[in-house]
Design a protein around this motif. Structure first.
Motif: not given
Length: 287
Positions: A60-61, A87, A129
């Motif tokens: 997720d974000q 993503e 990330r």
């Protein structure tokens, strides 16, 4: 037969960092993998074809990872996971400690006792990330790792052939070495010929990857030919040894099991031949 995490850590995780990660992650992580101070592995939710990666693991974000990867090489012994996850805008590369909250690792049974595999399940695990994964970079990664695996298979096939020839020289039947029988000599000559063809294809694929970044059919050709060669060599090694080749007292069964697992790792031969045809078709369409 090396039982350590070289292929999973140095090859797969190393190439993933080199192809996908940002400069900061490369600077930090690549030396650690190279000197062995960390054991890493790459978590891909599919090991058959690059187009299928990203279907089972999503981020997720906030970077929370959810999903599972059924087969992860050396997952139980790795300290760090590099995970390719889906993503909103494509695929990303994430780093996650193997013992992080939300990450569950369970050992899986495999016919190859010399290469351990595990299942990794993620439930909102907080990953970091460290890069982006494009279809082009993923295809290039697949080429690099496939050629590395092809070299391993060529080495295994060469070792099997050498040991099999030596066995036929020392095994006597009807008062003479079985290696002197014409049928066995011809069989070994055919095995050597197939090995040399696969070896040439593998070496050429490595040369093409080193010489250019352009997509080419040769990595998939090498993977398919090396896999066929290794499996044929393993079957012949058991057959030419007679009854002893089927026993656990003889190491040939370990080579056979490695050959079978390598055959399907990163895509079975038929998948790589289909991938070759897809690349050729794309090349013709562009031309």
């Amino acid at each position: 037969l090396y039982c350590g995490p070289f292929f999973s850590s140095a090859v797969m995780a190393g190439y993933a960092l080199e192809r996908f990660a940002d400069d900061a992650a490369k600077t930090e992580r690549l030396p650690q993998i190279a000197d062995g101070s960390i054991r890493a592995t790459l978590v891909l939710d599919d090991l058959n074809h690059p187009s299928q990666v990203g279907r089972l693991i999503a981020a997720d974000q906030a970077g929370a990872l959810t999903g599972s990867a059924p087969i992860v090489l050396d997952g139980c012994s790795a300290e760090v996971f590099f995970i390719v996850a889906r993503e909103d805008s494509g695929l990303g590369l994430y780093a996650l400690a193997a013992k992080a909250p939300g990450a569950e690792v369970s050992a899986q049974d495999s016919i190859d006792m010399t290469r351990k595999v595990a299942r990794v399940t993620l439930q909102e695990a907080a990953g970091t990330r460290i890069g982006s994964v494009t279809p082009q970079s993923l295809s290039r990664f697949w080429d690099l790792t496939s050629v590395a695996l092809a070299h391993e298979m060529i080495g295994g096939a060469s070792r099997l052939l050498d040991e099999t020839v030596e066995y036929t020289k020392g095994r006597y039947q009807f008062g003479r070495p079985i290696g002197s029988f014409q049928a066995l000599k011809h069989r070994c000559a055919d095995l050597l010929m197939n090995l040399e063809f696969a070896k040439a294809a593998t070496q050429h694929a490595g040369f093409c990857l080193a010489a250019s970044d352009q997509e080419t059919i040769y990595p998939s050709m090498a993977k398919a030919m090396a896999a066929d060669c290794f499996m044929e060599m393993a079957r012949a090694a058991i057959q030419l040894r007679g009854g002893i080749g089927f026993t656990w007292e003889n190491d040939t069964h370990l080579w056979f099991k490695r050959a079978k697992c390598d055959e399907v790792l990163l895509g079975a031969p038929y998948r790589h031949r289909a991938r070759m045809m897809d690349i050729l078709q794309e090349t013709q369409d562009v031309a």
